[in-house]
Structures are given as structure tokens and as C-alpha cells.
Design a protein around this motif. Sequence first.
Motif, short mmCIF file in Angstrom:
data_model
loop_
_atom_site.label_atom_id
_atom_site.label_comp_id
_atom_site.label_asym_id
_atom_site.label_seq_id
_atom_site.Cartn_x
_atom_site.Cartn_y
_atom_site.Cartn_z
N GLY A 1 0.84 -1.44 0.07
CA GLY A 1 -0.13 0.09 -0.14
C GLY A 1 0.85 1.36 -0.11
O GLY A 1 0.56 2.23 -0.68
N ALA A 2 1.82 1.44 0.70
CA ALA A 2 2.97 2.42 0.96
C ALA A 2 3.51 2.72 -0.45
O ALA A 2 3.83 3.66 -0.98
CB ALA A 2 3.78 2.27 2.04
N PHE A 3 4.14 1.45 -0.98
CA PHE A 3 4.62 1.45 -2.18
C PHE A 3 3.82 2.10 -3.52
O PHE A 3 4.17 3.07 -4.25
CB PHE A 3 5.09 0.19 -2.77
N ALA A 4 2.44 1.71 -3.37
CA ALA A 4 1.42 2.20 -4.39
C ALA A 4 1.10 3.71 -4.22
O ALA A 4 1.14 4.37 -5.14
CB ALA A 4 0.03 1.43 -4.34
N ILE A 5 1.03 3.89 -3.03
CA ILE A 5 0.74 5.45 -2.77
C ILE A 5 1.98 6.26 -3.32
O ILE A 5 1.82 7.37 -3.88
CB ILE A 5 0.40 5.88 -1.18
N GLY A 6 3.12 5.84 -3.01
CA GLY A 6 4.34 6.45 -3.52
C GLY A 6 4.56 6.48 -4.87
O GLY A 6 4.98 7.45 -5.54
N LEU A 7 4.27 5.57 -5.64
CA LEU A 7 4.08 5.58 -7.28
C LEU A 7 3.04 6.55 -7.68
O LEU A 7 3.40 7.12 -8.33
CB LEU A 7 3.84 4.14 -7.60
N GLY A 8 1.95 6.43 -7.01
CA GLY A 8 0.85 7.46 -7.22
C GLY A 8 1.37 8.71 -7.40
O GLY A 8 1.23 9.72 -8.31
N VAL A 9 1.92 9.15 -5.96
CA VAL A 9 2.29 10.61 -5.82
C VAL A 9 3.59 10.92 -6.68
O VAL A 9 3.64 12.08 -7.28
CB VAL A 9 2.75 10.81 -4.34
N GLY A 10 4.53 9.91 -6.95
CA GLY A 10 5.69 10.24 -8.01
C GLY A 10 5.15 10.63 -9.29
O GLY A 10 5.64 11.37 -9.87
N PHE A 11 4.01 9.79 -9.89
CA PHE A 11 3.61 10.01 -11.19
C PHE A 11 2.97 11.35 -11.23
O PHE A 11 3.12 12.02 -12.34
CB PHE A 11 2.46 9.01 -11.31
N LEU A 12 2.05 11.78 -10.07
CA LEU A 12 1.64 13.17 -10.25
C LEU A 12 2.69 14.21 -10.25
O LEU A 12 2.45 15.24 -10.83
CB LEU A 12 0.53 13.24 -8.91
#
Length: 107
Positions: free
Chosen positions: A90-101
Motif C-alpha cells: 500500500g505504501a509503495f502504491a501510494i508512493g508510485l501514485g504521488v511520484g507519477f503526479l
Amino acid sequence: MTDISSFIPDTSSANAALDDAKKTTAEKAKQAKEAVSKAMKSARETATEVAAQTRTFASEKAKVGAAWTRDKAQVAHHAAEEHPVGVALGAFAIGLGVGFLIARNLD
């Protein structure tokens, strides 16, 4: 002959009016000082009451906030102990999403 006293103004009534004006001015000044003193006292009391209420409110909210945070932290800790891989993913997915944005905004 003309009586010269008719040309001399009557100063007794002028002096009486001046004394009356001084007396009235002194009374009004005294009333104004009393009103200002009363207003200052009232403002001081109001400020003291507001400060006391603010301290009480802030203290109560700090206690409630600390208790709520502690409870939520305990729940999150237990969830992380029970499902460590899920929390990591979950933390990894959130990190990917924020990084993408962030990356999209930099282009």
C-alpha cells in the motif's frame, strides 16, 4: 446727559455664566473619566474571561487529540503487525501514485 453705566456691560451675569460653564465642564470631564475607567475595567475582565476559556478549550482539545492519535496509532500498528506485506504494498502504491503526479506536473 447720557448715563455712562448703560454702556458698561454687566459682568456679573457673564461671570456667572463662565462659572456655570466651568462647573459643567468639570462635571462632564469627571463623568467621561469614570466612563473610560469603567470601560477599561470591563474590557480587562472580558479579556481575562476569554483567555481563561481559550486555555480551558485548548487543554481539553489537546487531551482529546492525544487520545485519538494514540488510539489510531495503536490500530495502525496492529494492522501493520498483522499484514506487513499489505502495508508495504500500500505504501509503495501510494508512493508510485504521488511520484507519477509530481512527474506529470514537472513536464
